[in-house]
Scaffold this motif. Structure first.
Motif, mmCIF file in Angstrom:
data_model
loop_
_atom_site.group_PDB
_atom_site.id
_atom_site.type_symbol
_atom_site.label_atom_id
_atom_site.label_comp_id
_atom_site.label_asym_id
_atom_site.label_seq_id
_atom_site.Cartn_x
_atom_site.Cartn_y
_atom_site.Cartn_z
ATOM 1 N N TYR A 20 58.300 13.129 149.047
ATOM 2 C CA TYR A 20 59.617 13.074 148.406
ATOM 3 C C TYR A 20 59.971 14.425 147.783
ATOM 4 O O TYR A 20 61.077 14.940 147.964
ATOM 5 C CB TYR A 20 59.661 11.963 147.350
ATOM 6 N N GLN A 21 59.019 15.001 147.056
ATOM 7 C CA GLN A 21 59.235 16.314 146.440
ATOM 8 C C GLN A 21 59.549 17.360 147.510
ATOM 9 O O GLN A 21 60.423 18.206 147.334
ATOM 10 C CB GLN A 21 57.991 16.712 145.647
ATOM 11 N N GLN A 23 60.888 16.800 150.490
ATOM 12 C CA GLN A 23 62.230 16.538 151.030
ATOM 13 C C GLN A 23 63.304 17.097 150.108
ATOM 14 O O GLN A 23 64.297 17.647 150.577
ATOM 15 C CB GLN A 23 62.440 15.036 151.234
ATOM 16 N N GLU A 24 63.101 16.943 148.801
ATOM 17 C CA GLU A 24 64.073 17.481 147.841
ATOM 18 C C GLU A 24 64.224 18.992 147.978
ATOM 19 O O GLU A 24 65.303 19.530 147.799
ATOM 20 C CB GLU A 24 63.652 17.141 146.405
ATOM 21 N N LYS A 25 63.115 19.676 148.278
ATOM 22 C CA LYS A 25 63.139 21.132 148.431
ATOM 23 C C LYS A 25 63.403 21.555 149.873
ATOM 24 O O LYS A 25 63.346 22.732 150.191
ATOM 25 C CB LYS A 25 61.805 21.729 147.964
#
Length: 172
Positions: A20-21, A23-25
């Motif tokens: 998830y982290q 994907q955010e970046k």
């Protein structure tokens, strides 16, 4: 507190926590499993969490949006090798020899104004050594960094007593 652990499943679970982290970046994480079956390894899960977390945090922190982090695991004759590679900012060649020393932060990342104490990789090396393994790095500035650590297959290669801070520092 060493426990026999399915290290492939352990790594896979850890990587899933970072998806998830990433994907955010806008960073892609690729996990290349070994074609060989990785046997259970004796690890201290709490300490090994610090190793994998630190290496993945650094790969995420120093990767650019749109980058890739590739994690691979392979079976060697007496050990397992784990590599975490990014295509981020890299480490200046003239500073790579200081990478695992206390309080080291590369000149290029200091200019990026990222957070960090310079203790993470120093601690990582200590933990890996206390697992009977080793760690090294390959890096090129503006190309990326690959952190490679090994862990022994046989428990007999794990130090019987923890390597003290003084012993660890004198071995650097």
């Amino acid at each position: 507190k060493f426990q026999r652990t399915d290290f492939d499943a352990y790594l896979n679970q850890f990587i899933d926590r970072y998806r998830y982290q990433a994907q955010e970046k806008k960073i892609q994480i690729i996990y290349e499993k070994s074609s060989a079956t990785i046997p259970f390894l004796a690890i201290d899960p709490t300490k090994m969490d610090l190793v994998v977390q630190n290496l993945l945090d650094n790969a995420m922190k120093y990767s650019r949006p749109g980058g890739t982090i590739k994690i691979s695991i392979r079976l060697l004759p007496q050990q397992v090798e784990v590599a975490i590679a990014d295509n981020g900012v890299g480490i200046p060649r003239y500073q790579i020899h200081r990478l695992f020393t206390k309080f080291f932060r590369g000149d290029n990342v200091v200019r990026m104004q990222t957070e960090g104490s310079g203790l993470g990789l120093f601690i990582v090396k200590n933990i890996v050594k206390n697992h009977g393994g080793d760690i090294r790095s390959e890096s090129e500035e503006n190309i990326g960094t690959k952190m490679i650590f090994t862990l022994p297959l046989a428990e007999e290669f794990i130090p019987k007593k923890e390597i003290t801070f003084e012993e660890f520092v004198s071995g650097l």
